[in-house]
Design a protein around this motif. Structure first.
Motif, short mmCIF file in Angstrom:
data_model
loop_
_atom_site.label_atom_id
_atom_site.label_comp_id
_atom_site.label_asym_id
_atom_site.label_seq_id
_atom_site.Cartn_x
_atom_site.Cartn_y
_atom_site.Cartn_z
N THR A 30 37.12 -26.40 -36.96
CA THR A 30 37.25 -25.70 -35.68
C THR A 30 37.93 -24.34 -35.87
OG1 THR A 30 37.33 -27.81 -34.51
CG2 THR A 30 38.12 -25.88 -33.32
N ILE A 34 36.26 -20.76 -34.96
CA ILE A 34 36.93 -19.75 -34.12
C ILE A 34 36.96 -18.41 -34.84
CG2 ILE A 34 39.19 -19.06 -33.19
CD1 ILE A 34 39.62 -22.06 -32.49
N ASN A 46 38.66 -16.25 -23.84
CA ASN A 46 39.14 -17.52 -24.35
C ASN A 46 38.30 -18.68 -23.82
OD1 ASN A 46 41.14 -19.20 -25.80
ND2 ASN A 46 41.56 -19.93 -23.74
N VAL A 47 37.90 -18.59 -22.56
CA VAL A 47 37.07 -19.66 -21.97
C VAL A 47 35.73 -19.75 -22.69
CG1 VAL A 47 35.88 -20.39 -19.86
CG2 VAL A 47 38.23 -19.52 -19.74
N ALA A 50 36.33 -21.13 -26.22
CA ALA A 50 36.62 -22.57 -26.15
C ALA A 50 35.32 -23.38 -25.96
CB ALA A 50 37.59 -22.85 -25.00
N HIS A 54 33.87 -26.19 -28.50
CA HIS A 54 34.04 -27.51 -27.88
C HIS A 54 35.50 -27.94 -27.76
CE1 HIS A 54 29.74 -27.66 -28.30
NE2 HIS A 54 29.86 -27.50 -29.60
N LEU A 55 36.32 -26.99 -27.26
CA LEU A 55 37.74 -27.27 -26.98
C LEU A 55 38.03 -26.91 -25.54
CD1 LEU A 55 39.65 -25.72 -30.03
CD2 LEU A 55 39.33 -28.15 -29.56
N SER A 56 39.14 -27.40 -25.02
CA SER A 56 39.60 -26.93 -23.72
C SER A 56 40.14 -25.51 -23.93
CB SER A 56 40.70 -27.84 -23.18
OG SER A 56 41.87 -27.71 -23.97
N ALA A 57 40.18 -24.74 -22.86
CA ALA A 57 40.70 -23.37 -22.97
C ALA A 57 42.14 -23.33 -23.48
CB ALA A 57 40.56 -22.65 -21.63
N ALA A 59 43.75 -25.50 -25.40
CA ALA A 59 43.77 -25.89 -26.82
C ALA A 59 43.23 -24.77 -27.70
CB ALA A 59 42.96 -27.17 -27.02
N CYS A 60 42.20 -24.10 -27.24
CA CYS A 60 41.62 -22.99 -27.98
C CYS A 60 42.63 -21.84 -28.08
CB CYS A 60 40.34 -22.53 -27.31
SG CYS A 60 39.47 -21.23 -28.21
N ARG A 63 45.26 -22.53 -30.64
CA ARG A 63 44.76 -22.34 -32.00
C ARG A 63 44.68 -20.85 -32.36
NH1 ARG A 63 41.51 -26.37 -35.05
NH2 ARG A 63 41.79 -28.37 -34.03
#
Length: 176
Positions: A30, A34, A46-47, A50, A54-57, A59-60, A63
């Motif tokens: 992941t 990114i 970011n949205v 994400a 395949h992450l929530s905003a 969590a992204c 990272r």
């Protein structure tokens, strides 16, 4: 009119300096995704980023911030069209110094960063001591740059210029 540039974010001069980089983290699939996506288009929200990984905003964002703190993301910049901005001629310049001393390297490097249109300057092995990458408008402007700036670089024994006829590949993307 479509634009092929990315946004540049700046911080104010009064902002606190960034924290020192953390040790480089082990990159998972992941993280690499990114980094690949941001290299291709740093203007992704970011949205959107994400969703692509395949992450929530939140969590992204965590990272991305971790990758920044670790120093893996150094800057977010706009890549401009050199031809449209009047800097379409690309010249590679090989430089040989007259002496190989720390002082001569330091003096050259301090002067080289001030050369108009100098995009890159690298210490190299082999026949040359340095390679510089310079952008200028055309042959006449390069000739002026050569006569007014390059010939006055300190400690230079020889300069060889290579005018780029065709750019086959130029990328800012590091393979991951």
């Amino acid at each position: 009119m479509a634009s092929n540039t990315t946004k540049v974010r700046r911080t104010s001069a009064s902002a606190a300096p960034p924290p020192p980089p953390l040790p480089s983290p082990a990159l998972d699939r992941t993280d690499k995704a990114i980094l690949r996506l941001l290299q291709a288009d740093a203007s992704l929200s970011n949205v959107a980023l994400a969703a692509k990984v395949h992450l929530s905003a939140p969590a992204c964002l965590r990272r991305v911030e971790r990758l920044r703190r670790a120093g893996l993301i150094g800057a977010t910049v706009a890549l401009l069209d050199a031809q449209a901005l009047g800097a379409g001629m690309l010249v590679m310049i090989g430089v040989v110094l007259d002496r190989s001393t720390p002082e001569s390297f330091t003096a050259f490097e301090k002067a080289a960063v001030k050369i108009s249109g100098c995009m890159e300057c690298h210490v190299v092995t082999g026949e040359f001591d340095y390679f510089m990458l310079v952008r200028t408008r055309d042959g006449e402007s390069f000739n002026r740059l050569h006569a007014e700036q390059l010939l006055y670089l300190p400690g230079v024994r020889q300069i060889r210029s290579f005018i780029v006829l065709k750019q086959v590949l130029s990328t800012t993307q590091i393979p991951l």
